[in-house]
Design a protein around this motif. Structure first.
Motif, PDB file in Angstrom:
ATOM      1  N   GLU B 316     -56.478   3.976 -18.858  1.00 18.06           N
ATOM      2  CA  GLU B 316     -56.904   2.592 -19.073  1.00 18.06           C
ATOM      3  C   GLU B 316     -55.738   1.629 -19.216  1.00 18.06           C
ATOM      4  OE1 GLU B 316     -59.328   2.591 -22.553  1.00 18.06           O
ATOM      5  OE2 GLU B 316     -60.799   3.971 -21.664  1.00 18.06           O
ATOM      6  N   ASN B 317     -54.540   2.156 -19.567  1.00 17.92           N
ATOM      7  CA  ASN B 317     -53.448   1.260 -19.915  1.00 17.92           C
ATOM      8  C   ASN B 317     -52.210   1.444 -19.046  1.00 17.92           C
ATOM      9  OD1 ASN B 317     -54.309  -0.203 -22.555  1.00 17.92           O
ATOM     10  ND2 ASN B 317     -54.970   1.935 -22.762  1.00 17.92           N
ATOM     11  N   VAL B 318     -52.411   1.738 -17.782  1.00 13.81           N
ATOM     12  CA  VAL B 318     -51.257   1.904 -16.894  1.00 13.81           C
ATOM     13  C   VAL B 318     -50.457   0.608 -16.902  1.00 13.81           C
ATOM     14  CG1 VAL B 318     -50.514   2.220 -14.498  1.00 13.81           C
ATOM     15  CG2 VAL B 318     -52.357   3.622 -15.441  1.00 13.81           C
ATOM     16  N   GLY B 319     -49.152   0.737 -17.029  1.00 11.76           N
ATOM     17  CA  GLY B 319     -48.291  -0.447 -17.022  1.00 11.76           C
ATOM     18  C   GLY B 319     -47.935  -0.927 -18.414  1.00 11.76           C
ATOM     19  N   ALA B 320     -48.747  -0.537 -19.425  1.00 13.52           N
ATOM     20  CA  ALA B 320     -48.448  -0.980 -20.792  1.00 13.52           C
ATOM     21  C   ALA B 320     -47.530   0.048 -21.455  1.00 13.52           C
ATOM     22  CB  ALA B 320     -49.738  -1.118 -21.581  1.00 13.52           C
ATOM     23  N   PRO B 321     -46.679  -0.380 -22.429  1.00 16.03           N
ATOM     24  CA  PRO B 321     -45.849   0.601 -23.127  1.00 16.03           C
ATOM     25  C   PRO B 321     -46.628   1.242 -24.275  1.00 16.03           C
ATOM     26  CG  PRO B 321     -45.278  -1.605 -23.832  1.00 16.03           C
ATOM     27  CD  PRO B 321     -46.398  -1.747 -22.854  1.00 16.03           C
ATOM     28  N   PHE B 322     -46.303   2.451 -24.590  1.00 16.10           N
ATOM     29  CA  PHE B 322     -46.833   3.039 -25.827  1.00 16.10           C
ATOM     30  C   PHE B 322     -45.674   3.703 -26.568  1.00 16.10           C
ATOM     31  CE2 PHE B 322     -47.100   7.685 -25.488  1.00 16.10           C
ATOM     32  CZ  PHE B 322     -46.764   7.855 -24.152  1.00 16.10           C
ATOM     33  N   ALA B 323     -45.831   3.823 -27.902  1.00 14.95           N
ATOM     34  CA  ALA B 323     -44.710   4.276 -28.717  1.00 14.95           C
ATOM     35  C   ALA B 323     -44.942   5.697 -29.225  1.00 14.95           C
ATOM     36  CB  ALA B 323     -44.533   3.339 -29.905  1.00 14.95           C
ATOM     37  N   ILE B 324     -43.868   6.459 -29.188  1.00 16.12           N
ATOM     38  CA  ILE B 324     -43.903   7.781 -29.822  1.00 16.12           C
ATOM     39  C   ILE B 324     -43.234   7.602 -31.172  1.00 16.12           C
ATOM     40  CG2 ILE B 324     -43.188  10.184 -29.654  1.00 16.12           C
ATOM     41  CD1 ILE B 324     -43.015   9.779 -26.622  1.00 16.12           C
ATOM     42  N   VAL B 325     -44.004   7.805 -32.265  1.00  7.97           N
ATOM     43  CA  VAL B 325     -43.512   7.482 -33.600  1.00  7.97           C
ATOM     44  C   VAL B 325     -43.379   8.762 -34.420  1.00  7.97           C
ATOM     45  CG1 VAL B 325     -43.951   6.142 -35.686  1.00  7.97           C
ATOM     46  CG2 VAL B 325     -44.738   5.291 -33.477  1.00  7.97           C
ATOM     47  N   LEU B 326     -42.202   8.922 -35.017  1.00  7.08           N
ATOM     48  CA  LEU B 326     -41.999  10.083 -35.887  1.00  7.08           C
ATOM     49  C   LEU B 326     -41.584   9.575 -37.258  1.00  7.08           C
ATOM     50  CD1 LEU B 326     -41.755  13.232 -36.023  1.00  7.08           C
ATOM     51  CD2 LEU B 326     -39.318  12.872 -35.679  1.00  7.08           C
ATOM     52  N   ASP B 327     -42.389   9.855 -38.252  1.00  7.68           N
ATOM     53  CA  ASP B 327     -42.078   9.476 -39.630  1.00  7.68           C
ATOM     54  C   ASP B 327     -41.636   8.027 -39.755  1.00  7.68           C
ATOM     55  OD1 ASP B 327     -42.702  11.964 -40.517  1.00  7.68           O
ATOM     56  OD2 ASP B 327     -40.666  12.731 -40.375  1.00  7.68           O
ATOM     57  N   GLY B 328     -42.416   7.142 -39.187  1.00  9.65           N
ATOM     58  CA  GLY B 328     -42.137   5.717 -39.377  1.00  9.65           C
ATOM     59  C   GLY B 328     -40.992   5.171 -38.546  1.00  9.65           C
ATOM     60  N   GLU B 329     -40.564   5.924 -37.545  1.00  6.43           N
ATOM     61  CA  GLU B 329     -39.536   5.408 -36.652  1.00  6.43           C
ATOM     62  C   GLU B 329     -39.991   5.623 -35.217  1.00  6.43           C
ATOM     63  OE1 GLU B 329     -35.011   5.598 -38.143  1.00  6.43           O
ATOM     64  OE2 GLU B 329     -35.939   7.538 -37.850  1.00  6.43           O
ATOM     65  N   VAL B 330     -39.713   4.626 -34.377  1.00  2.00           N
ATOM     66  CA  VAL B 330     -40.107   4.758 -32.977  1.00  2.00           C
ATOM     67  C   VAL B 330     -39.032   5.554 -32.242  1.00  2.00           C
ATOM     68  CG1 VAL B 330     -40.623   3.520 -30.861  1.00  2.00           C
ATOM     69  CG2 VAL B 330     -41.385   2.618 -33.079  1.00  2.00           C
ATOM     70  N   ILE B 331     -39.390   6.744 -31.794  1.00  2.00           N
ATOM     71  CA  ILE B 331     -38.419   7.566 -31.059  1.00  2.00           C
ATOM     72  C   ILE B 331     -38.166   6.957 -29.693  1.00  2.00           C
ATOM     73  CG2 ILE B 331     -37.966   9.802 -30.019  1.00  2.00           C
ATOM     74  CD1 ILE B 331     -39.634  11.094 -32.064  1.00  2.00           C
ATOM     75  N   SER B 332     -39.262   6.615 -29.004  1.00  2.00           N
ATOM     76  CA  SER B 332     -39.116   5.939 -27.717  1.00  2.00           C
ATOM     77  C   SER B 332     -40.425   5.227 -27.413  1.00  2.00           C
ATOM     78  CB  SER B 332     -38.764   6.940 -26.613  1.00  2.00           C
ATOM     79  OG  SER B 332     -39.826   7.838 -26.450  1.00  2.00           O
ATOM     80  N   ALA B 333     -40.331   4.248 -26.541  1.00  2.00           N
ATOM     81  CA  ALA B 333     -41.528   3.482 -26.189  1.00  2.00           C
ATOM     82  C   ALA B 333     -41.592   3.345 -24.671  1.00  2.00           C
ATOM     83  CB  ALA B 333     -41.500   2.120 -26.871  1.00  2.00           C
TER      84      ALA B 333
END
Lengths: 322, 553
Positions: B316-333
């Motif tokens: 549903e969200n092709v083109g949008a960024p999503f964040a991989i979050v580990l313990d309150g920090e964004v590892i990558s988006a």
């Protein structure tokens, strides 16, 4: 030729100077209570929260330099003491650094420990840290309560046991001796500001057990003699019983003290406070079983009608070997 | 004539021998330890020549249980952690929200538009547009409840729903909170155990203490800090939709949104939807690997439901960024370039190989269900422990020798017999400690030394009685018999009272104090046994051989 610590037949009157001995105990109690309230106990981190770091180095300990290194970190009250022990090697210099609790609940953070260790390393590069212990105030508060409960529980359990096995006067006498021993031992810890921690509580409970052990042996003989000499005065029965058990009392206390003193001298500084409490407690426990427990029994008097030896109170264990 | 029935002799000798056999491995501590470690290793990882060699260091048919050395003797790390069980209530409410939303939407005619509003942690508050529709709304939300499945919580539901004005408040019921707390602690225990096991140390202690605390003791680990780092990381992995990217940490996130810093781009923050699309709980596997540029990364694989949710969201969200979050920090988006239907993916970030390996371990072991605070921590260096053992050994030997000498000097031949019993007694204490797998601590050594001193007490009581009976003119056999008979009640009373205090110490105490209580209690048991049965047997056996006309005690 036998080693006789006590002559075979003794006939000492232990109650001749009752005012003096009871007065002495009373005085010690008062001193203890005053010391406790005026000077307070030197609580270890178990009861107060905070952190202790043990340092060891081949170079001599310079308390002032250690303090200068740590104080810029702004950690509040810091106490540094050098530790001496006969079991240390010549180039083994040990100190204890104590820091007050930094937070209302938790133990110290790794970063703070690292800061302290780094600061001390600038003073003495050869320094190592054999132990770091930290207790948060939340737990230490609970430990205080647990400690108080356990000493009270031990005294209550003993009171009930002796009451069941003897008569209530015996139980009161025994517990008076226990309270006496525990209070004076705590007083000595306050007076000399010896560190008071969890293991001291263990020592106190052991004193409870030991002091009782001694008292019970005397009481057991009193009970026996009360049955045997139905018309003898209570004071004489008590004196006779104490005299009869004297050689055993001295012998047992002697061997136990022998073992404890070995541990006190050679056992290392980590458990010295613990062993000291126990050693002191055994001396005072032996004294109190005669001069406090029996004196109380004398003052309280005791039921002399033992015509029903197997009644509700005072049941004796049957001898399975007979 | 002294009577000592044969069956009793056999039992007494049998018990002593059994005690000594169990104590024996401790004399060869290092060797038996090698054997035991090898046995565990073979069971876990299979046999190798080296392990077989280690295994044969100690014969397999002999008992091989050892007295565990406590942390203060062996060195290691100790932590007492408190689990913030309330965290889980909040998670549960977050997870419930989509269900509540969907259910209420179906009743839109009656309740109107709905909106989640801020609420204290652990509660879910929903405002409805039409207060008149409250009864319908309450009924709808209550239908989502399910019964609690515990013994104590029978008949109650997992959530409590209340309505006031236009606001519905949902929270976990008391019974469900209890059940949840229990599950949270069990899960935390399990995860800590898995993480500690990955480091592979010997005999870690991981146990629940009280309602919500966990005690962790790991012998041989460098410091409590290492242990904290290992278990303190929550490793809470989530995948959240990105709302915006900003350089200003003061940015105020909108309702139900959060702002987290980026892990590897300094000064960059991401505003994210608070409710994650998928969480790390739905991972089935995570492996360290490398991305196409050869940088360390972590490969992961979702379970079926996780894969479905992830697939739908990415479609549903092709083109949008999503964040991989580990313990309150964004590892990558990363940007979603195409739908990811298979449920597997790769996390790339600024990792070293070691970090990616650790992250994979943490992800595999699972996230801690709730945060932990550390109430107590202790690190004891192995050298300090070794010094303590050494000092304890010397002190025990000196104490032992002193007591033996005094006994012989005081009671002659009888003292000698009592000494034999004393040596057997210490052997039996170690045998019992090994057999029940107890832990020996420094105060425990003091307990044994104290036992040595006190063990003679029962013998002294008996010998003094025998002396008295001899003085009263009784014959040797009769004096011995009466001595035992009359001393018995004093021995039993005196030792039961000490035993009571040992039991109280055991119940109330912790750690080293408990160790002291155990040795003290066992010492009392064996010393009474040794004095009443063993010394007596020795005296009887000697008496039968010699038949002395008179004895001197």
């Amino acid at each position: 030729m036998r080693l006789k610590l006590v002559p075979d037949e003794t006939n000492w009157d232990f109650f001749a100077r009752l005012p003096i001995t009871l007065g002495f105990s009373g005085l010690m109690l008062v001193v203890s209570v005053v010391a406790f309230f005026v000077m307070g106990l030197n609580f270890g981190i178990d009861f107060r929260g905070g952190t202790t770091i043990r340092t060891e180095s081949t170079q001599a300990v310079d308390v002032g330099a250690y303090r200068d290194a740590i104080s810029p970190l702004g950690l509040g009250d810091v106490s540094i003491t050098e530790v001496f022990d006969p079991s240390f090697r010549d180039d083994q210099h040990v100190a204890m650094v104590r820091i007050e609790a930094q937070n209302e609940e938790e133990s110290i953070t790794p970063e703070t420990v690292q800061q302290i260790e780094d600061a001390l390393k600038t003073v003495d590069p050869a320094i190592t840290f054999p132990s770091v212990e930290s207790v948060g105030p939340k737990v230490s508060g609970e430990l205080v309560m647990t400690a108080i409960y356990s000493v009270l529980a031990a005294i209550a359990a003993v009171l009930v046991y002796i009451w069941l096995r003897f008569e209530w006067q015996f139980a009161v006498g025994a517990v008076a001796a226990l309270v006496h021993d525990v209070a004076i031992t705590i007083g000595v810890f306050a007076l000399f500001q010896i560190r008071f921690d969890l293991s001291t509580i263990a020592a106190l409970l052991t004193i409870v057990g030991y002091s009782l052990n001694d008292t019970v042996v005397v009481f057991d003989r009193v009970r026996e003699n009360l049955r045997r000499y139905k018309v003898m005065k209570l004071k004489e029965v008590l004196n006779l019983s104490i005299n009869e058990t004297m050689s055993r009392t001295v012998m047992t206390s002697g061997t136990t003290l022998l073992a404890l003193i070995a541990l006190l001298v050679l056992g290392g500084d980590v458990i010295r406070g613990f062993v000291f409490a126990m050693t002191f407690g055994i001396i005072i426990g032996t004294y109190s079983s005669v001069f406090v427990a029996s004196a109380f029994l004398l003052k309280l008097g005791v039921k002399r009608d033992w015509s029903k030896p197997d009644g509700e109170a005072g049941t004796q264990f049957a001898d399975v070997d007979a | 004539m002294l009577h000592y029935p044969l069956w009793r002799r056999i039992i007494v000798i049998g018990l002593v021998v059994l005690g000594l056999v169990y104590a024996a491995p401790n004399l060869f501590y290092g060797r038996v330890e090698t054997h035991n470690d090898a046995a565990t290793a073979i069971e876990k990882f299979g046999a190798t020549a080296e392990r077989e060699a280690d295994l044969s260091a100690w014969p397999g048919w002999l008992p091989s249980s050892l007295v565990n050395l406590g942390l203060d003797l062996r060195g290691g790390a100790h932590l007492l952690a408190e689990v913030k069980v309330e965290d889980v209530y909040a998670h549960r409410m977050d997870a419930l929200w989509p269900e509540v939303r969907d259910a209420l939407r179906d009743e839109r005619d009656a309740v109107g538009a709905i909106r989640r509003i801020d609420a204290p942690e652990g509660q879910l508050k929903v405002r409805i547009e039409t207060p008149a529709g409250m009864p319908v709304a309450l009924e709808t939300v209550r239908a989502l409840a399910s019964p609690v499945v515990t013994l104590t919580g029978v008949g109650s539901n997992d959530i409590e729903v209340a309505g006031e004005g236009d606001t519905i408040t949902v929270q976990l019921s008391d019974a469900e909170q209890l059940a949840t707390d229990d599950r949270t602690i069990q899960q935390s225990l399990e995860i800590i155990r898995r993480r500690v096991d990955e480091v592979g140390t010997r005999e870690p202690v991981i146990q629940r203490q009280g309602e919500r605390r966990i005690l962790i003791q790991v012998p041989g680990l460098g410091s409590a800090e290492e242990l904290k780092a290992l278990i303190g990381t929550t490793a809470q992995l989530t995948f959240n939709p990105v709302v915006s990217r900003t350089g200003d940490p003061g940015t105020r996130p909108g309702a139900r949104q959060v702002i987290y810093p980026s892990m590897d781009e300094e000064g960059i923050y991401y505003v994210l939807e608070e409710t994650p699309v998928v969480t790390g709980e739905e991972l089935t596997n995570a492996q360290p690997s490398f991305d196409q540029n050869g940088r360390p990364a972590v490969n992961f694989q979702f379970n079926v439901s996780g894969a479905r949710k992830f697939g739908e969201y990415t479609a549903e969200n092709v083109g949008a960024p999503f964040a991989i979050v580990l313990d309150g920090e964004v590892i990558s988006a990363p940007r979603i370039n195409e739908p990811i239907p298979g449920g597997s993916g790769i996390i790339t970030g600024n990792f070293t190989v070691e970090e990616s390996t650790n992250l994979a371990v943490l992800l595999r072991a699972g996230a801690l269900p709730a945060e932990m605070t550390f109430l107590e921590e202790r690190t004891i260096g192995p050298e300090l422990g070794a010094d303590s053992i050494e000092a304890g050994k010397i002190a025990s030997i000196v104490a032992f020798a002193g007591v033996l000498i005094v006994m012989v000097a005081s009671y002659g031949w009888f003292g000698m017999l009592a000494n034999v019993a004393l040596v057997l007694n210490v052997g039996m204490v170690f045998g019992l400690l090994s057999a029940i797998g107890a832990t020996l601590t420094l105060p425990g050594i003091a307990g044994i030394v104290l036992t040595i001193g006190m063990a003679v007490d029962a013998n002294v009581l008996v010998f003094e009685r025998i002396r008295e009976e001899l003085r009263a003119g009784r014959g040797p056999a009769r004096a011995i018999e009466l001595g035992y008979e009359k001393a018995l009640s004093a021995i039993i009373d005196a030792n039961i009272t000490t035993f009571i205090t040992a039991v109280i110490l055991f119940i109330m105490g912790s750690g080293p104090v408990k160790g002291f209580a155990v040795t003290l209690a066992l010492g009392i048991l064996t010393s009474v046994f040794a004095a009443i049965y063993v010394t007596r047997l020795l005296i009887v056996m000697w008496f039968e051989r010699r038949r002395p006309k008179q004895i001197e005690v």
